[in-house]
Every structure is written in structure tokens, then in C-alpha cells.
Write an enzyme that holds these catalytic residues in place. Structure first.
Site, PDB file in Angstrom:
ATOM      1  N   CYS A 113     -10.842  11.250 -20.847  1.00  0.00           N
ATOM      2  CA  CYS A 113     -10.241   9.965 -21.256  1.00  0.00           C
ATOM      3  C   CYS A 113     -10.914   9.357 -22.479  1.00  0.00           C
ATOM      4  O   CYS A 113     -10.402   8.400 -23.060  1.00  0.00           O
ATOM      5  CB  CYS A 113     -10.263   8.992 -20.093  1.00  0.00           C
ATOM      6  SG  CYS A 113      -9.514   9.677 -18.618  1.00  0.00           S
ATOM      7  N   HIS A 252      -9.484   2.196 -22.533  1.00  0.00           N
ATOM      8  CA  HIS A 252      -8.789   3.263 -21.809  1.00  0.00           C
ATOM      9  C   HIS A 252      -8.041   2.636 -20.636  1.00  0.00           C
ATOM     10  O   HIS A 252      -8.566   1.774 -19.936  1.00  0.00           O
ATOM     11  CB  HIS A 252      -9.781   4.307 -21.303  1.00  0.00           C
ATOM     12  CG  HIS A 252      -9.137   5.303 -20.404  1.00  0.00           C
ATOM     13  ND1 HIS A 252      -8.015   6.010 -20.789  1.00  0.00           N
ATOM     14  CD2 HIS A 252      -9.411   5.673 -19.126  1.00  0.00           C
ATOM     15  CE1 HIS A 252      -7.646   6.783 -19.792  1.00  0.00           C
ATOM     16  NE2 HIS A 252      -8.467   6.606 -18.768  1.00  0.00           N
ATOM     17  N   ASN A 282      -2.244   6.175 -16.383  1.00  0.00           N
ATOM     18  CA  ASN A 282      -3.386   6.771 -17.074  1.00  0.00           C
ATOM     19  C   ASN A 282      -2.954   8.102 -17.704  1.00  0.00           C
ATOM     20  O   ASN A 282      -2.580   9.032 -16.998  1.00  0.00           O
ATOM     21  CB  ASN A 282      -4.508   6.992 -16.034  1.00  0.00           C
ATOM     22  CG  ASN A 282      -5.763   7.606 -16.621  1.00  0.00           C
ATOM     23  OD1 ASN A 282      -5.790   8.034 -17.768  1.00  0.00           O
ATOM     24  ND2 ASN A 282      -6.810   7.646 -15.809  1.00  0.00           N
TER      25      ASN A 282
HETATM   26  N1  COA Z   1      -1.046   3.949  -1.611  1.00  0.00           N
HETATM   27  C1  COA Z   1      -1.475   3.316  -0.503  1.00  0.00           C
HETATM   28  N2  COA Z   1      -2.734   3.393  -0.058  1.00  0.00           N
HETATM   29  C2  COA Z   1      -3.595   4.149  -0.786  1.00  0.00           C
HETATM   30  C3  COA Z   1      -3.208   4.852  -1.916  1.00  0.00           C
HETATM   31  C4  COA Z   1      -1.871   4.736  -2.344  1.00  0.00           C
HETATM   32  N3  COA Z   1      -1.402   5.345  -3.425  1.00  0.00           N
HETATM   33  N4  COA Z   1      -4.274   5.498  -2.417  1.00  0.00           N
HETATM   34  C5  COA Z   1      -5.312   5.237  -1.605  1.00  0.00           C
HETATM   35  N5  COA Z   1      -4.894   4.423  -0.603  1.00  0.00           N
HETATM   36  C6  COA Z   1      -5.675   3.886   0.495  1.00  0.00           C
HETATM   37  C7  COA Z   1      -6.894   4.717   0.791  1.00  0.00           C
HETATM   38  O1  COA Z   1      -6.554   5.820   1.613  1.00  0.00           O
HETATM   39  C8  COA Z   1      -7.772   3.713   1.508  1.00  0.00           C
HETATM   40  O2  COA Z   1      -7.347   3.608   2.825  1.00  0.00           O
HETATM   41  P1  COA Z   1      -8.441   3.449   4.011  1.00  0.00           P
HETATM   42  O3  COA Z   1      -9.162   2.172   3.721  1.00  0.00           O
HETATM   43  O4  COA Z   1      -7.577   3.419   5.217  1.00  0.00           O
HETATM   44  O5  COA Z   1      -9.324   4.649   3.907  1.00  0.00           O
HETATM   45  C9  COA Z   1      -7.439   2.389   0.810  1.00  0.00           C
HETATM   46  O6  COA Z   1      -6.170   2.604   0.131  1.00  0.00           O
HETATM   47  C10 COA Z   1      -8.469   1.969  -0.236  1.00  0.00           C
HETATM   48  O7  COA Z   1      -8.789   3.085  -1.006  1.00  0.00           O
HETATM   49  P2  COA Z   1      -9.794   2.995  -2.189  1.00  0.00           P
HETATM   50  O8  COA Z   1      -9.977   4.336  -2.825  1.00  0.00           O
HETATM   51  O9  COA Z   1     -11.024   2.253  -1.766  1.00  0.00           O
HETATM   52  O10 COA Z   1      -8.968   2.047  -3.186  1.00  0.00           O
HETATM   53  P3  COA Z   1      -9.427   1.394  -4.511  1.00  0.00           P
HETATM   54  O11 COA Z   1      -9.275  -0.047  -4.453  1.00  0.00           O
HETATM   55  O12 COA Z   1     -10.770   1.922  -4.993  1.00  0.00           O
HETATM   56  O13 COA Z   1      -8.338   1.938  -5.538  1.00  0.00           O
HETATM   57  C11 COA Z   1      -8.141   3.610  -7.245  1.00  0.00           C
HETATM   58  C12 COA Z   1      -8.194   3.324  -5.758  1.00  0.00           C
HETATM   59  C13 COA Z   1      -8.073   5.090  -7.473  1.00  0.00           C
HETATM   60  C14 COA Z   1      -6.910   2.948  -7.799  1.00  0.00           C
HETATM   61  C15 COA Z   1      -9.395   3.022  -7.944  1.00  0.00           C
HETATM   62  O14 COA Z   1     -10.544   3.368  -7.209  1.00  0.00           O
HETATM   63  C16 COA Z   1      -9.597   3.464  -9.361  1.00  0.00           C
HETATM   64  O15 COA Z   1      -8.838   3.131 -10.219  1.00  0.00           O
HETATM   65  N6  COA Z   1     -10.677   4.195  -9.630  1.00  0.00           N
HETATM   66  C17 COA Z   1     -11.152   4.525 -10.949  1.00  0.00           C
HETATM   67  C18 COA Z   1     -10.308   5.515 -11.636  1.00  0.00           C
HETATM   68  C19 COA Z   1     -11.003   5.904 -12.887  1.00  0.00           C
HETATM   69  O16 COA Z   1     -11.694   5.127 -13.512  1.00  0.00           O
HETATM   70  N7  COA Z   1     -10.898   7.129 -13.291  1.00  0.00           N
HETATM   71  C20 COA Z   1     -11.751   7.584 -14.360  1.00  0.00           C
HETATM   72  C21 COA Z   1     -11.185   7.431 -15.660  1.00  0.00           C
HETATM   73  S1  COA Z   1      -9.797   8.430 -15.840  1.00  0.00           S
END
Ligand code: COA
Length: 325
Positions: A113, A252, A282
Site C-alpha cells: 500500500c 492510504h 482499499n
Molecule cells: N462483517 C461482519 N462482522 C465482521 C466482519 C464483516 N465483514 N469482519 C469481521 N467481523 C467480525 C469479527 O469476526 C469479530 O467478531 P467477534 O467479535 O465475534 O470475533 C468482530 O467483527 C470484530 O472484528 P475485528 O477484527 O476486531 O474488527 P475491527 O473493528 O478491527 O475491524 C478491520 C476489522 C479489518 C476493518 C480493521 O481491523 C482494519 O481496518 N484493520 C486494518 C487494515 C489495514 O490497515 N491494513 C493494512 C493496510 S492495507
């Protein structure tokens, strides 16, 4: 050293739109979850017969037309991508052939990224030192090809697209400062495990779904906020500027919550943030450049403005750049 700036911009987004409602039919997710957790409403998906180079070529053609220079005036092509058409030859070579850019040096870079800022920095050095006159740099991805459409943790996040810039000598302004970095100690947080020399493609790797993006989003989120803040602060300090000098931050586009958290830490108000994540999700190395191109087209970047690019991705790499428009 010559002053180097962006003299032409272009982009290409595939026509097919995949909405959150469409994803609700594929995996156990909801429009509300995706919007509140990521800021994404829809993303673009390339067609089966479109490869990354096809997207890159269209964006590059627009950038060349915008710069009003002929293909033969390009001396260097760099494509930032993690989804090349094939391991080799480079996407840059394919772009060169399609554009009829004879003899220009061509290579791809893999900096996920942060790829666009890495490419910008490399091309900047060549032109500033007088080795080349013009460079075409492209960020292009077909992430849909490496996305596991059964994994709700990742499939809601990514999209396809390409953005391109032509770099050349400018009389004033241009690229003021760039800071690049990497911490290779967290490789497992975001990767694509198979298909390379460590685990070549086999029936087993395909069966285990190892050709898809694997991500531990929660851990990455915290590191992304810390790292992007640090990268922005470092590049500002290098340039002798403060957040007060920044007219627009183009980060990004991985998650709008990451972007707002970084902007808050830097002291930047919401009107100074450029976002297009809601339309495209993304797109890895295509995200920042496409956001920059759209900010320019929409008039959000005006002559004399100071723009801060700030990126973070797999590696874990980061890159930040300050450009005076
Ligand atoms: N729809 C519904 N629920 C979802 C889901 C979706 N698409 N994806 C994950 N969940 C659930 C998980 O299973 C979890 O459930 P649980 O609590 O029962 O285990 C809950 O939502 C929370 O998951 P979590 O991973 O803690 O969510 P989050 O708030 O961290 O959001 C991302 C997830 C991926 C959106 C976020 O962590 C993120 O953007 N991360 C960084 C990405 C990044 O920077 N990448 C690098 C650069 S490319």
C-alpha cells in the site's frame, strides 16, 4: 538538483461496482457493519479478461494526455503493484509496449500500500539528478484476483483500480521531501502465503486457499495508526514544516477510522482530509495515487497547496511525501 513535480495525472476504475448489499449475499456481513467499521460503501471489480496491466495502461494514457507529452518523451516507467499480470515480465514492460514508449527503463516495485510513494521517491531521484527527463509512475491492482470471497474478514475491504502520474522538472514547488521505511518483524499480519518460491503453487496450496490475502486486521489497525502518524511527523520535520502548513492530507485508503485517528493525532481537521474509500475500498498501491488524482480533478488541490501523502501496508512498509503543487 532539479526541482521535480507531478505534471500529469490519470486514473482508471473498472466499470463493475460491487456494493455492500452485494456482499451481504456472499458472506455473513451487513452494510451497516462495513460502513461503520471501514467507511466503505462500494468497490470496483475488474472483469475476468482485464489484468492489472490493462488498468495501468488506461490510467497511464490519461496521465500522458494530461501532461501533454508524447510517449517517446518518457524515459522511465515504474509500476507499483502486488498483483502483477504474472511473476515476470514486469507490468511496466507490458505498459511500455502498449503505449509505444520505446527504450524507456521499466520495472515494477512491490511495496504494497506504500508502493506509490516508493515509486514517486525512486523516480524523483532519477529526474532530480538529471538521469531522466520524464517518468511515468503507476499504482495498479487487481486485488479481486487474490481475495477470498468466502472470508468476510477481508473480502469486504478490497477493490481494483489504477492511478498514474507523469513526473518531470518544474520551475517551482514539486516534491519537497519523502520518508520511506519498513519494519519486517510483523510479516505474518498481512501476506499472501503461496505462489512464490517458498510455497510454489500446487494442488495443496490451492486447496488450502493460500493464494488469497491473509490479514490480522485488528493488530494491523493499531500499528497503522501509530506508523502513519510517525511517517507524517517525520516527513514534516524533514521539510521544516508543521501540520499548520498542510492544506490536504491524502492518506492510504484502508479504513476511514484509521485515517481520522491519524489526522486527529497530527492536529489536522476533517476539511484537510481527502477520502475516496467509500467508492473504491482499499486498492493497495492504487489507493493513494487515485485519491491524489481525484483530489486534483475535483479542485481540492490548488496551485501553491502543500499536500501530504501518507501510506502504510504489508511488509510492514510506510511512506510519506510532501508535494508543493
Ligand atoms: N462483517 C461482519 N462482522 C465482521 C466482519 C464483516 N465483514 N469482519 C469481521 N467481523 C467480525 C469479527 O469476526 C469479530 O467478531 P467477534 O467479535 O465475534 O470475533 C468482530 O467483527 C470484530 O472484528 P475485528 O477484527 O476486531 O474488527 P475491527 O473493528 O478491527 O475491524 C478491520 C476489522 C479489518 C476493518 C480493521 O481491523 C482494519 O481496518 N484493520 C486494518 C487494515 C489495514 O490497515 N491494513 C493494512 C493496510 S492495507
Amino acid at each position: 538538483m532539479k526541482k521535480v513535480g507531478i505534471i500529469g495525472v490519470g486514473e482508471y476504475l473498472p466499470h463493475k461496482v460491487l456494493t455492500n448489499a452485494d456482499l451481504e449475499k456472499l458472506v455473513d456481513t451487513s452494510n451497516e457493519w462495513i460502513i461503520t467499521r471501514t467507511g466503505i460503501k462500494e468497490r470496483r471489480i475488474a472483469s475476468k479478461d482485464e489484468a492489472t496491466s490493462d488498468l495501468a495502461i488506461k490510467a497511464a494514457k490519461e496521465a500522458l494526455a494530461c501532461a501533454k507529452i508524447k510517449p517517446e518523451d518518457i524515459d522511465l516507467i515504474i509500476v507499483a503493484t502486488i498483483t502483477p499480470d504474472m511473476p515476470f515480465p514486469s507490468v511496466a514492460s507490458i505498459v511500455q509496449n502498449a503505449l509505444g514508449v520505446k527504450h524507456a527503463a521499466c520495472f515494477d516495485i512491490s511495496a504494497a500500500c506504500a508502493g506509490f510513494v516508493y515509486a514517486l521517491s525512486i523516480a524523483h531521484q532519477f529526474i532530480a539528478r538529471g538521469a531522466y527527463r520524464h517518468a511515468l509512475i503507476v499504482g495498479a491492482e487487481k486485488l479481486s484476483a487474490i481475495t477470498d470471497w468466502k472470508d468476510r474478514n477481508t473480502c469486504v475491504l478490497f477493490g481494483d483500480g489504477a492511478g498514474a502520474c507523469v513526473l518531470g522538472e518544474v520551475k517551482s514547488g514539486g516534491i519537497i521531501s519523502t520518508h520511506l521505511g519498513c519494519d519486517g518483524s510483523n510479516l505474518e499480519l498481512l501476506n499472501l502465503p503461496a505462489g512464490g518460491s517458498r510455497r510454489p503453487a500446487s494442488k495443496e496450496t490451492v486447496g488450502e486457499g493460500l493464494h488469497y490475502i491473509k490479514m490480522q486486521g485488528n493488530e494491523l489497525f493499531k500499528i497503522a495508526v501509530r506508523t502513519m502518524t510517525h511517517a507524517a511527523e517525520t516527513v514534516l520535520k524533514q521539510a521544516g514544516l508543521t501540520y499548520r502548513d498542510v492544506d490536504l492530507i491524502i492518506p492510504h485508503q484502508a479504513n476511514s477510522r484509521i485515517i481520522f485517528a491519524v489526522a486527529k493525532r497530527l492536529g489536522l481537521t476533517e476539511d484537510k482530509i481527502y477520502l475516496n474509500i467509500e467508492k473504491y475500498g482499499n486498492m493497495s498501491s492504487a489507493s493513494t495515487v487515485t485519491a491524489l488524482v481525484e483530489a486534483v480533478k475535483e479542485g481540492r488541490v490548488k496551485k501553491g497547496d502543500t499536500v501530504l501523502l501518507d501510506c502504510f501496508g504489508a511488509g510492514l512498509v510506510w511512506g510519506a511525501s510532501i508535494i508543493k503543487w
